[in-house]
Design a protein around this motif. Structure first.
Motif, PDB file in Angstrom:
ATOM      1  N   LYS A 178       0.815  -1.206   0.000  1.00  7.89           N
ATOM      2  CA  LYS A 178       0.000   0.000   0.000  1.00  7.89           C
ATOM      3  C   LYS A 178       0.850   1.258   0.000  1.00  7.89           C
ATOM      4  O   LYS A 178       2.056   1.202   0.244  1.00  7.89           O
TER       5      LYS A 178
ATOM      6  N   THR B  87     -11.938   5.580  -4.785  1.00  7.26           N
ATOM      7  CA  THR B  87     -11.330   4.476  -5.519  1.00  7.26           C
ATOM      8  C   THR B  87     -10.745   3.483  -4.530  1.00  7.26           C
ATOM      9  O   THR B  87     -10.012   3.867  -3.613  1.00  7.26           O
ATOM     10  N   ARG B  88     -11.086   2.207  -4.694  1.00  5.06           N
ATOM     11  CA  ARG B  88     -10.644   1.175  -3.766  1.00  5.06           C
ATOM     12  C   ARG B  88     -10.353  -0.125  -4.502  1.00  5.06           C
ATOM     13  O   ARG B  88     -10.723  -0.285  -5.656  1.00  5.06           O
ATOM     14  N   LEU B  89      -9.725  -1.043  -3.779  1.00  2.00           N
ATOM     15  CA  LEU B  89      -9.509  -2.390  -4.313  1.00  2.00           C
ATOM     16  C   LEU B  89     -10.597  -3.309  -3.764  1.00  2.00           C
ATOM     17  O   LEU B  89     -10.825  -3.372  -2.556  1.00  2.00           O
TER      18      LEU B  89
ATOM     19  N   HIS C  54     -10.425  -2.895   0.177  1.00  2.00           N
ATOM     20  CA  HIS C  54      -9.251  -2.290   0.792  1.00  2.00           C
ATOM     21  C   HIS C  54      -9.018  -0.871   0.286  1.00  2.00           C
ATOM     22  O   HIS C  54      -9.129  -0.604  -0.906  1.00  2.00           O
ATOM     23  N   ALA C  55      -8.662   0.032   1.221  1.00  2.00           N
ATOM     24  CA  ALA C  55      -8.163   1.354   0.851  1.00  2.00           C
ATOM     25  C   ALA C  55      -6.644   1.254   0.723  1.00  2.00           C
ATOM     26  O   ALA C  55      -6.063   0.195   0.979  1.00  2.00           O
TER      27      ALA C  55
ATOM     28  N   LEU D 113      -9.416  -9.369  -8.778  1.00  2.00           N
ATOM     29  CA  LEU D 113      -9.035  -8.076  -8.227  1.00  2.00           C
ATOM     30  C   LEU D 113      -9.648  -6.969  -9.069  1.00  2.00           C
ATOM     31  O   LEU D 113      -9.355  -6.860 -10.262  1.00  2.00           O
TER      32      LEU D 113
ATOM     33  N   LEU E 168      -4.991   5.177  -5.959  1.00  2.97           N
ATOM     34  CA  LEU E 168      -6.314   5.140  -5.327  1.00  2.97           C
ATOM     35  C   LEU E 168      -6.688   6.469  -4.670  1.00  2.97           C
ATOM     36  O   LEU E 168      -7.850   6.833  -4.641  1.00  2.97           O
TER      37      LEU E 168
ATOM     38  N   VAL F 184     -10.219  -2.857  -9.280  1.00  2.58           N
ATOM     39  CA  VAL F 184      -9.958  -1.512  -8.769  1.00  2.58           C
ATOM     40  C   VAL F 184     -11.032  -0.608  -9.353  1.00  2.58           C
ATOM     41  O   VAL F 184     -11.197  -0.555 -10.574  1.00  2.58           O
TER      42      VAL F 184
ATOM     43  N   ASP G 158      -8.734   7.732   1.294  1.00  2.00           N
ATOM     44  CA  ASP G 158     -10.100   7.258   1.467  1.00  2.00           C
ATOM     45  C   ASP G 158     -10.835   8.154   2.453  1.00  2.00           C
ATOM     46  O   ASP G 158     -10.292   8.498   3.502  1.00  2.00           O
TER      47      ASP G 158
ATOM     48  N   MET H  10     -11.447  -7.224  -3.518  1.00  2.00           N
ATOM     49  CA  MET H  10     -10.805  -8.528  -3.656  1.00  2.00           C
ATOM     50  C   MET H  10     -11.858  -9.602  -3.478  1.00  2.00           C
ATOM     51  O   MET H  10     -12.534  -9.630  -2.457  1.00  2.00           O
TER      52      MET H  10
END
Lengths: 219, 219
Positions: A30, B24-26, B38-39, B3, A88, B5, A91, B28
């Motif tokens: 990250k 914007t984030r992931l 996830h951030a 995955l 990203l 994004v 957040d 999974m």
DNA sequence: GACTCTATCTCGGTA
DNA sequence: TACCGAGGTAGAGTC
């Protein structure tokens, strides 16, 4: 955020020692430098991880991640299947409803739910070993210390018992009682509460919230 | 493992309620159907997650994930920046060293480390409220109940105190003492142990392991 | 920094 | 399934 899918072996030495044999995994790096290694099952917990701040030393087939506490994570890469980078941004963060604080707030607004005639004296009433969630005056004149938990387990009862030990040293509070309040209380915790001379009470969060909403609607 | 994004907003309703504003984030999605969001900071904890088993209903811009417990996660996708699929296969799993069980094992093999003259009677000695880690006979003929923790905190002391309450009901054990053993014991826990009439002892895991290895080398 | 308590705690064991 | 205990607990808040 960098996402690497690779066949790798991983070694962690720090608070304990652990080894991951060769297999294909996701390595997530990250923006803040923290690293997590995920297998293809179990949403929450990475197999291995290193929280920021980290020093990452990277060669073609070997990453050495270390932190100021002296923990080390060594990733040996046998084959890289994918290596991508994504931007990203920050957040805005998660907003929550339904946690202990809110339950305590609802009960403070309406302590009668716990026991008829209760009147709030104080929230987070300080003692030498920590704050008592709610302190109330009962109809019979006694002082009631209340510990609020979302889930009622044995530690919560011990906590309340310790508070009462300390509160009893303050004679100005008069006769003291303790009530352990939670959305649900486990049998073990109930038994312990009773042996410790404490009362317990289960409250329904949704009902409490609903009631509050209904009350507000009246105005 | 998939995955994604994406710019998204997320809503969780279940054990509590939570909302994630657009960012914007992931996302999974693992082979077992579990989902984590996830951030770009904090290795460990996803912002939102749903553990397997899950029912995932997916349309172009909206995913609805629900599980048998009635929890629901709704992801609204505003823009997909990347969407990839990877085959990872089963993970052979993590092997660990240094946990409480191993510490207990080492101490069971060599209780003299705790107090000179101690002889092991039983490991995981059963009581109505749970097993006592180690039960030993002391040089002075008394019975010693030992609670082993990796880190010595207040709950461990309470636990040992509870065990002793129950053990004292069994008169066949004779004179009973309690010792709280850990790699390091916090000041609060030491004080509580002393007030409860319990002894405490810090032991060095590495030394203990080293000693054990040295002993084995003699044979 | 050290200490405290909470957590959608997770995860594994066991009855 | 529910309960119980450990965790490299993590993470947030307080002092």
């Amino acid at each position: 955020m960098r996402l690497v899918v690779a066949r790798c072996t991983v070694n962690y030495v720090g608070r304990l020692e652990s080894t991951l044999p060769e297999a294909t995994r996701l390595i997530m790096v990250k923006e803040d430098g923290c690293v997590a290694i995920h297998a293809d099952g179990g949403a929450y917990k990475p197999l291995n991880w290193m929280n920021a701040p980290n020093d990452v030393r990277e060669s073609a087939d070997r990453w050495e991640i270390s932190n100021p506490k002296g923990e080390r994570l060594i990733i040996v890469l046998h084959e890289i299947l994918s290596d991508t980078q994504h931007t990203l941004g920050d957040d805005p963060g998660l907003s929550k409803d339904g946690v202990e604080a809110h339950l305590q707030e609802l009960l403070a607004a309406d302590p009668e739910v716990i026991e008829g005639g209760l009147v709030l004296i104080s929230r987070e009433y300080p003692t030498a070993i920590g704050p008592v969630d709610l302190l109330c005056r009962a109809a019979d004149g006694s002082t009631v210390a209340i510990e609020v938990k979302r889930r009622g387990e044995i530690d919560g009862v011990e906590q309340l018992a310790r508070y009462l030990e300390y509160l009893r040293a303050d004679s100005s509070l008069g006769v003291l009682r303790g009530v352990f309040v939670a959305q649900s209380i486990k049998p073990q915790a109930r038994t312990l509460a009773e042996t410790r001379g404490l009362a317990w009470k289960e409250v329904d969060y949704d009902e409490l919230r609903g009631k509050r909403v209904d009350e507000l609607r009246l105005f």
